[in-house]
Design a protein around this motif. Sequence first.
Motif, mmCIF file in Angstrom:
data_model
loop_
_atom_site.group_PDB
_atom_site.id
_atom_site.type_symbol
_atom_site.label_atom_id
_atom_site.label_comp_id
_atom_site.label_asym_id
_atom_site.label_seq_id
_atom_site.Cartn_x
_atom_site.Cartn_y
_atom_site.Cartn_z
ATOM 1 N N THR A 1 0.854 -1.203 0.000
ATOM 2 C CA THR A 1 0.000 0.000 0.000
ATOM 3 C C THR A 1 0.884 1.245 0.000
ATOM 4 O O THR A 1 0.637 2.199 -0.747
ATOM 5 C CB THR A 1 -0.934 0.003 1.227
ATOM 6 O OG1 THR A 1 -1.659 -1.233 1.273
ATOM 7 C CG2 THR A 1 -1.919 1.162 1.161
ATOM 8 N N HIS A 2 1.943 1.229 0.810
ATOM 9 C CA HIS A 2 2.904 2.340 0.801
ATOM 10 C C HIS A 2 3.535 2.506 -0.583
ATOM 11 O O HIS A 2 3.742 3.621 -1.046
ATOM 12 C CB HIS A 2 3.997 2.103 1.843
ATOM 13 C CG HIS A 2 3.698 2.698 3.189
ATOM 14 N ND1 HIS A 2 3.659 4.065 3.401
ATOM 15 C CD2 HIS A 2 3.424 2.118 4.380
ATOM 16 C CE1 HIS A 2 3.375 4.292 4.681
ATOM 17 N NE2 HIS A 2 3.225 3.132 5.298
ATOM 18 N N GLY A 3 3.856 1.382 -1.224
ATOM 19 C CA GLY A 3 4.439 1.439 -2.563
ATOM 20 C C GLY A 3 3.501 2.145 -3.537
ATOM 21 O O GLY A 3 3.923 2.939 -4.382
ATOM 22 N N GLU A 4 2.203 1.867 -3.398
ATOM 23 C CA GLU A 4 1.183 2.514 -4.237
ATOM 24 C C GLU A 4 1.142 4.026 -3.930
ATOM 25 O O GLU A 4 1.098 4.862 -4.837
ATOM 26 C CB GLU A 4 -0.171 1.850 -3.940
ATOM 27 C CG GLU A 4 -1.301 2.247 -4.844
ATOM 28 C CD GLU A 4 -1.079 1.873 -6.304
ATOM 29 O OE1 GLU A 4 -0.274 0.968 -6.601
ATOM 30 O OE2 GLU A 4 -1.721 2.530 -7.162
ATOM 31 N N LEU A 5 1.191 4.367 -2.650
ATOM 32 C CA LEU A 5 1.168 5.787 -2.261
ATOM 33 C C LEU A 5 2.403 6.515 -2.791
ATOM 34 O O LEU A 5 2.313 7.666 -3.237
ATOM 35 C CB LEU A 5 1.107 5.918 -0.734
ATOM 36 C CG LEU A 5 -0.205 5.445 -0.099
ATOM 37 C CD1 LEU A 5 -0.060 5.340 1.414
ATOM 38 C CD2 LEU A 5 -1.348 6.387 -0.475
ATOM 39 N N ALA A 6 3.545 5.841 -2.739
ATOM 40 C CA ALA A 6 4.812 6.467 -3.165
ATOM 41 C C ALA A 6 4.773 6.863 -4.639
ATOM 42 O O ALA A 6 5.471 7.783 -5.055
ATOM 43 C CB ALA A 6 5.975 5.515 -2.891
ATOM 44 N N ASP B 1 -5.517 9.110 0.915
ATOM 45 C CA ASP B 1 -6.303 8.233 1.774
ATOM 46 C C ASP B 1 -7.201 7.337 0.938
ATOM 47 O O ASP B 1 -7.331 6.140 1.216
ATOM 48 C CB ASP B 1 -7.137 9.081 2.751
ATOM 49 C CG ASP B 1 -7.742 8.232 3.857
ATOM 50 O OD1 ASP B 1 -6.973 7.806 4.751
ATOM 51 O OD2 ASP B 1 -8.956 7.974 3.826
ATOM 52 N N SER B 2 -7.804 7.905 -0.087
ATOM 53 C CA SER B 2 -8.733 7.108 -0.874
ATOM 54 C C SER B 2 -7.990 6.083 -1.735
ATOM 55 O O SER B 2 -8.471 4.958 -1.919
ATOM 56 C CB SER B 2 -9.681 8.039 -1.647
ATOM 57 O OG SER B 2 -9.438 7.989 -3.008
ATOM 58 N N ILE B 3 -6.796 6.430 -2.217
ATOM 59 C CA ILE B 3 -5.952 5.459 -2.949
ATOM 60 C C ILE B 3 -5.636 4.267 -2.037
ATOM 61 O O ILE B 3 -5.759 3.103 -2.427
ATOM 62 C CB ILE B 3 -4.644 6.134 -3.431
ATOM 63 C CG1 ILE B 3 -4.938 7.120 -4.570
ATOM 64 C CG2 ILE B 3 -3.601 5.094 -3.853
ATOM 65 C CD1 ILE B 3 -3.800 8.087 -4.882
ATOM 66 N N ALA B 4 -5.260 4.560 -0.796
ATOM 67 C CA ALA B 4 -4.880 3.488 0.144
ATOM 68 C C ALA B 4 -6.084 2.616 0.492
ATOM 69 O O ALA B 4 -5.992 1.380 0.502
ATOM 70 C CB ALA B 4 -4.278 4.090 1.414
#
Length: 267
Positions: free
Chosen positions: A23-28, A41-44
């Motif tokens: 999930t962090h990788g997606e946020l990064a 927040d919504s992406i996570a």
Amino acid sequence: MIHYKTKEEIDCIRESSLLVARTHGELARHIRPGISTLALDSIAESFIRDHAAVPAFKGYQGFPYTLCISPNEVVVHGFPGGRILKEGDIVSIDCGVLLNGYYGDSAYTYAVGEISPEKKRLLETTYRCLMIGIAETKVGNTLGDVSWAIQQIAENAGYSVVRELVGHGVGKRLHEPPELPNYGKRGRGEKVKDGLVVAIEPMINMGNRFIVQEKDGWTIRTADRKPSGHYEHTVAVINGKAEPLSTFAFIEEALEKNTHNTTIIRE
Ligand code: MG
Ligand code: MG
């Protein structure tokens, strides 16, 4: 009482922690000047639910969001919202999931674009606090040894350690015994044993150690409004040594490709 985990339980917590890491990788991929913290927040939340898990923080003691997003002077527990990240910000993002009955918990402080050398040094030091905490979580040490080692790194660099918020056991509950402060005395506290699963999470302030809670009942910021750093891994003690169950590898991979973000914090 501390619940020491079986190998099977550690495998479950590893799965949860890996989903947090991904999930962090997606946020990064999305961290950049101009993005709102609510968009992150919504992406996570979508990413976690798409992987058959539940955001651990949403609803926890009434916390209303998937992520704690804490920019600059905010230490932890910041609400996602309309705030737009801008070049030079640092932002702690804390994420937890519940998967197959077990929690995982990990936080990373991101640099938004180019940050000042002062902020970079704060983040590198906070990162080093986490790494020393992991290295000292080994059989033969007590939790006081771990806390002491983290405090030394922070204070020798001229920073201060937040006292009111601490690391914690992780398992079937998001927060369970033991507490793991980021300051302490050598030789104190429980002995480190195989099967211990803890979230190690130094919160290090550039200025003094004092914090205040905002009126929303959650957001914790520094009293002097100077920046604060925060990194967190969930780790398990296996064969005498702490093995991180979460990882920053997905973050680093994504940041290397993220043209908006040139600063990758490493030790
Ligand atoms: Mg956390
Ligand atoms: Mg935690």
